[in-house]
Design an enzyme around this catalytic site. Sequence first.
Site, PDB file in Angstrom:
ATOM      1  N   GLU A  31     -40.770 -11.012  36.006  1.00  0.00           N
ATOM      2  CA  GLU A  31     -39.754 -11.856  36.638  1.00  0.00           C
ATOM      3  C   GLU A  31     -39.922 -13.337  36.281  1.00  0.00           C
ATOM      4  OE1 GLU A  31     -37.457 -10.977  39.150  1.00  0.00           O
ATOM      5  OE2 GLU A  31     -37.923  -8.841  39.274  1.00  0.00           O
ATOM      6  N   SER A  32     -40.949 -13.688  35.536  1.00  0.00           N
ATOM      7  CA  SER A  32     -41.306 -15.098  35.371  1.00  0.00           C
ATOM      8  C   SER A  32     -40.263 -15.933  34.644  1.00  0.00           C
ATOM      9  CB  SER A  32     -42.649 -15.229  34.646  1.00  0.00           C
ATOM     10  OG  SER A  32     -42.537 -14.781  33.311  1.00  0.00           O
TER      11      SER A  32
END
Length: 230
Positions: A31-32
């Site tokens: 998700e970064s």
Amino acid sequence: MVLGATLFVGAGSWMRYVLADDYRMQVIPSESMRPTHSPGDLVWFDRVAPQEVRRGDVVIFAAPASWVNGAGMQEGQQVLERVVALGGDRIAWEPGRAGLTLNGKPLAEPYLMDAAVPATMSFDVTVPEGRMFLMGDNRSNSFDSHLRVRDEGRGTVPVSAVWGVTRAEVPDAVALAVLVSACGVPVFLVGGGLGIGSLVARRRAAKAARNAAPTGPGRPAWSYEAASSD
């Protein structure tokens, strides 16, 4: 049919052995980098030399040893982050500021997942020459340089660790190879169909010719003469 097979196999070989040196496709694992890249996205990377890396680039790089501790990461593992500062830059943030500062000036970051969260921990780092400072676009869910400022290198990574930069579109060379390969399939099928049709037509013509051959008056086409005996 041979032409279709040649196009299909040749384009596939080109993509595998030639383009692999310059381009790479990877599935986004985390998700970064949201919202720019979400988990499951397929992203193309264009191989670049260290001197071609620019601020704002989303890069794939090999994690250095200083990034391993406490991160559940292996040295050399491929990581995806955005370059926010390069050698000689001073990058900083402290609670209460609306955003990061780069060399003393506000840094515009329209790509952030949440503009209200430009970082989760204060930092003030002058990036050594030949290195870069990287952060994810989803700052509340990215274990990046700003959370490693107490590590060796103050969270920075050598620019030489970069393998490539993300591409917004499929590279032209890859698109061409896919197109040629795709064209090879119908050519192969059409060629195969024509070949089979031609074979069937030839067999039917030969059979018709045999059936139409003259056999002589009162002599059936299937009759035969017994060998005479003296």
